[in-house]
Design an enzyme around this catalytic site. Structure first.
Site, PDB file in Angstrom:
ATOM      1  N   ASP A   1       0.877  -1.181   0.000  1.00  0.00           N
ATOM      2  CA  ASP A   1       0.000   0.000   0.000  1.00  0.00           C
ATOM      3  C   ASP A   1       0.914   1.231   0.000  1.00  0.00           C
ATOM      4  OD1 ASP A   1      -1.661  -2.167   0.720  1.00  0.00           O
ATOM      5  OD2 ASP A   1      -3.013  -0.875   1.863  1.00  0.00           O
TER       6      ASP A   1
ATOM      7  N   LYS B   1      -6.856   3.432  -3.198  1.00  0.00           N
ATOM      8  CA  LYS B   1      -7.254   3.384  -1.794  1.00  0.00           C
ATOM      9  C   LYS B   1      -7.495   4.798  -1.276  1.00  0.00           C
ATOM     10  CE  LYS B   1      -5.193   2.036   2.691  1.00  0.00           C
ATOM     11  NZ  LYS B   1      -4.039   1.363   3.320  1.00  0.00           N
TER      12      LYS B   1
ATOM     13  N   LYS C   1     -10.039   0.137  -2.321  1.00  0.00           N
ATOM     14  CA  LYS C   1      -9.921  -0.157  -0.894  1.00  0.00           C
ATOM     15  C   LYS C   1     -10.345   1.086  -0.121  1.00  0.00           C
ATOM     16  CE  LYS C   1      -6.633  -1.369   2.786  1.00  0.00           C
ATOM     17  NZ  LYS C   1      -5.278  -1.865   3.109  1.00  0.00           N
TER      18      LYS C   1
END
Length: 213
Positions: free
Chosen positions: A89, A151, A180
């Site tokens: 991430d 995300k 996400k």
């Protein structure tokens, strides 16, 4: 709905200890969460706990500010892979995006994705700091750079995920990139709403509450 299979069981607090990370991994195994998301310094410890499970191991790079050089982020990504990470991430350079440098963002994401190969890359755009136009530009950059996910948040900004932001992100991502949602997801009703809006992963430290309430 198998809610546990949407959850990245997360612990990124600066005070997290190796024992805290070990407990997080054991919780993820017990509740069959899809992944844990932890600081990179604890990857080897976590890998040893998770080795006989199906739980994926995710970590963060360029976290939480995103203002490191691209070379530094690429090094972090390669180091994380060497230490057992399955998923990364990453945080974009928010200031560059806000300066209109979407091509810089796209190139950086592409370089990190190239370093990761088939491993999953989730691109954190930190929606709380962006206008809708900037959110769209960030999502397009991630899509063009072949990121696997976009995300919403680090959880360290001024706000986390919102339904409105996820709707906007889904318009850009379509079926070509997953989403996400992260930050402030603390109850089952909210979690399910995000999934209904098209989210594939939920980043939360409240995973056990979500699946047991």
């Amino acid at each position: 709905m198998q809610l546990n299979q949407f959850i990245d069981h997360t612990l990124l607090k600066p005070t997290a200890t190796p024992k805290d990370i070990e407990n997080l991994c054991k919780e993820a195994i017990a509740h069959q969460f899809i992944a844990v998301c932890i600081p990179p310094s604890y990857l080897k410890n976590a890998k040893s706990v998770l080795k006989d499970s199906n739980v994926k191991l995710a970590t963060v790079i360029g976290f939480p500010l995103g203002a490191m050089t691209t070379d530094a982020k690429v090094f972090e990504a390669k180091d994380a892979l060497a230490n057992g990470a399955d998923e990364i991430d990453m945080v974009i350079n928010i200031g560059m995006l806000k300066s209109g440098e979407a091509k810089y963002i796209e190139k950086e994401i592409a370089e990190i994705k190239k370093a990761l190969g088939s491993k999953i890359l989730k691109v954190i755009i930190e929606t709380c700091y962006l206008t809708n136009t900037e959110k769209e530009a960030a999502c397009k950059a991630a899509l063009n750079a072949n990121a696997d996910f976009v995300k919403t948040s680090t959880g360290f900004g001024t706000a986390g995920a919102t339904f409105e932001d996820v709707k906007l992100m889904k318009r850009i991502a379509g079926d070509k990139m997953q989403i996400k949602a992260s930050g402030g997801i603390k109850d089952r009703e909210t979690a399910i709403k995000y999934i209904e809006l098209g989210v594939s992963r939920l980043g939360t430290s409240s995973g056990i509450k979500l699946v047991t309430s």
